[in-house]
Enzyme design. Structure first.
Site, short mmCIF file in Angstrom:
data_model
loop_
_atom_site.label_atom_id
_atom_site.label_comp_id
_atom_site.label_asym_id
_atom_site.label_seq_id
_atom_site.Cartn_x
_atom_site.Cartn_y
_atom_site.Cartn_z
N ARG A 93 31.22 -0.16 -7.11
CA ARG A 93 31.23 -0.68 -8.42
C ARG A 93 32.41 -0.49 -9.73
O ARG A 93 32.55 0.76 -9.21
CB ARG A 93 29.50 -0.63 -9.26
CG ARG A 93 29.03 -1.96 -8.57
CD ARG A 93 28.98 -3.30 -8.97
NE ARG A 93 28.43 -3.54 -7.64
CZ ARG A 93 27.97 -5.15 -7.69
NH1 ARG A 93 29.73 -5.61 -8.36
NH2 ARG A 93 27.72 -6.03 -7.16
N GLU A 95 37.70 -7.34 -17.63
CA GLU A 95 39.36 -8.09 -17.87
C GLU A 95 39.37 -8.16 -19.55
O GLU A 95 40.59 -8.27 -19.58
CB GLU A 95 39.49 -9.44 -17.67
CG GLU A 95 38.23 -10.23 -17.80
CD GLU A 95 39.11 -11.88 -16.56
OE1 GLU A 95 40.24 -12.15 -16.43
OE2 GLU A 95 38.24 -12.38 -16.31
N HIS A 120 36.61 -8.47 -5.75
CA HIS A 120 35.31 -8.32 -4.85
C HIS A 120 35.05 -9.11 -4.28
O HIS A 120 34.25 -9.75 -3.54
CB HIS A 120 34.34 -8.97 -5.83
CG HIS A 120 32.64 -8.30 -6.10
ND1 HIS A 120 32.81 -6.58 -5.21
CD2 HIS A 120 31.77 -8.76 -6.16
CE1 HIS A 120 30.90 -6.74 -5.29
NE2 HIS A 120 31.07 -7.94 -5.52
#
Lengths: 315, 315
Positions: free
Chosen positions: A228, A257, A278
């Site tokens: 993460r 973002e 991801h």
């Protein structure tokens, strides 16, 4: 269920039990809430957020949320789920090899700045300093020696790379088996050409990789975070890239973002960031295992069956 | 000497012997010919062509051409060099690990179509079919089991990948040590999700990988050629990509950019080609070893010293 790239044939066990299985791509919180109304199970594809509002609007029908992957805390309001008596399951271990291999791949790509050379006809190196390192001559540090960190260590050792690690708990058997050394986190940073972050996000690990760590890296080092993003402090990362302690940084999933710091990082150092969305766990085989496990845990909860079949069950 | 990204300090031994060392970046055949006039040694950086015209214009002063890398036949007119009594040396083995690691890296990149995902925030897979394979679940075939091919096999075996190979001569000791199997070339192709071409270019190997091989690959297979492009027949590659036997192709150094077939391949299948500009051997360590060996072989020839110090010497 939500999520893309899911092999529908793996949902067969649920359909054969007579459940009405619907694959949805909700575009908003309201959309998701609407789709979940009346549902008994929710296979969460790992992208959208199942907020308190979403879960409460689903009403009392919802018995289980099967999360595809690990780290569901960021995607499911667990406190609300618990309060409503909804079981949340996940699929740990299903993607270990895929994530480990992707991590090694991105270490290589950051080292050779591969994207910059695609389609080229001649090497674009301007000086000897500019050349990538021969990976087998690098020292690599791994932060976190869980299943994936261990597999990354094993793969890197096969390349002849000197590997050290830091972990909350020392693991002497793995040290002996793989020929790797334990170091404190600051020592590890000081000796690393590449630092690989492999710890789950928690209150304890958030911002664990700060300037105290990054500032000790060998100049121009590569930071790789396929876990993460929040484990690396974004402001300290910016400072470290500015001062060239970090030459390049790899993320698989980036900071929000809409956050200012994410935009500053991309604006200032975009050419030294290797960011993917991801995808580390997204292979056919890993996805197949994840879906099969999620389906099995849904079956278990809905039929009151052998709940312990899935290691991910958390009642 | 020519070539970019060369650490000048490695040229010290020549300078200490009083030689006037000049690093040049010739832009044309005439330019190169001019620069070589009066030179006693030519360290060839691996990009330009030392044609008959160039070598003849250098006159009788030129005693040695030290080629940085292997496969100098494409860059040095060996027949003319021999006729003029010029020794041509090369640096085999100096970049084995760099090339092998780069090859493994590009296998991974072709599999995940990595470039397509850079900067993305969510996976772009549209269907389960569209997902990459988990590399450890793939079968990989290697054509050519020299030093680099053997190292590639060793690295891939460390990933738990099933590896087979074809080579002109069987190598039972390597088969046993690495747990890999020998197959005929057609059989190898038929069982490969990824086919790695690792043979040098020669009259015998030019076009070795033709439709008879490519047409047997599993649908959507990945072809990886980090050796010389000509070993793969470009027209048969086009046919194989059109018929989807080859899903993606990796090259490090491509066909002549002025050739019609190179342009057709890029035009028709550019998004399925992963092409870099002959960078596989370009790491600081490998380049350092190559330059040091080239310098040593120049010293040997010019001083009449122990010529057999460099394994690459061909008198």
């Amino acid at each position: 269920m939500t999520g893309t790239a899911i092999d529908r044939s793996l949902l067969g066990p649920l359909e054969r039990r007579g459940f009405d299985v619907r694959v949805k791509h909700p575009r908003s919180e309201d959309d998701l809430a609407r789709e979940l109304r009346g549902a008994v199970a929710y296979l969460h594809g790992g992208e959208e957020k199942a907020t308190e509002k979403v879960l409460r609007s689903a009403g009392h029908s919802l018995k289980v949320i099967a999360f595809l992957g690990v780290g569901y805390e960021n995607f499911v309001d667990v406190a609300t789920a618990r309060a409503l008596g909804i079981v949340v399951t996940h699929t740990p271990g299903a993607a270990t090899d895929s994530v480990a291999i992707f991590t090694v791949q991105q270490i290589m790509n950051a080292n050779t700045r591969n994207a910059a050379h695609l389609g080229g006809r001649h090497p674009a190196w301007r000086s000897a300093e500019d050349l990538p390192r021969e990976l087998s001559a690098c020292e690599i540090g791994i932060v976190g020696l869980g299943a994936i960190g261990t597999r990354v260590a094993e793969l890197l050792r096969a390349f002849g790379i000197k590997v050290s690690y830091f972990s909350r708990t020392r693991k002497p058997e793995i040290e002996a088996a793989l020929g790797i050394s334990y170091l404190s986190l600051p020592e590890l940073a000081a000796r690393s050409d590449v630092l690989v972050v492999m710890v789950p996000e928690s209150d304890e690990t958030k911002g664990l990789i700060d300037f105290g760590v990054l500032g000790r890296l060998r100049k121009g080092a590569i930071l790789v975070n396929t876990a993460r993003p929040a484990v690396v402090d974004p402001h300290d990362l910016h400072k470290s890239m500015k001062e060239a302690h970090v030459g390049a940084a790899v993320f698989d999933g980036f900071y929000d973002e809409n956050s200012e710091i994410a935009n500053i990082l991309v604006g200032d150092f975009g050419d030294r960031l290797l960011v993917t969305g991801h995808i580390a766990s997204h292979t056919r085989e890993a996805m197949g295992r994840m879906v099969s496990r999620a389906v099995a845990s849904i079956e278990d909860v809905l039929t009151g069956g052998a709940i312990d079949r899935s290691p991910g069950i958390r009642a």
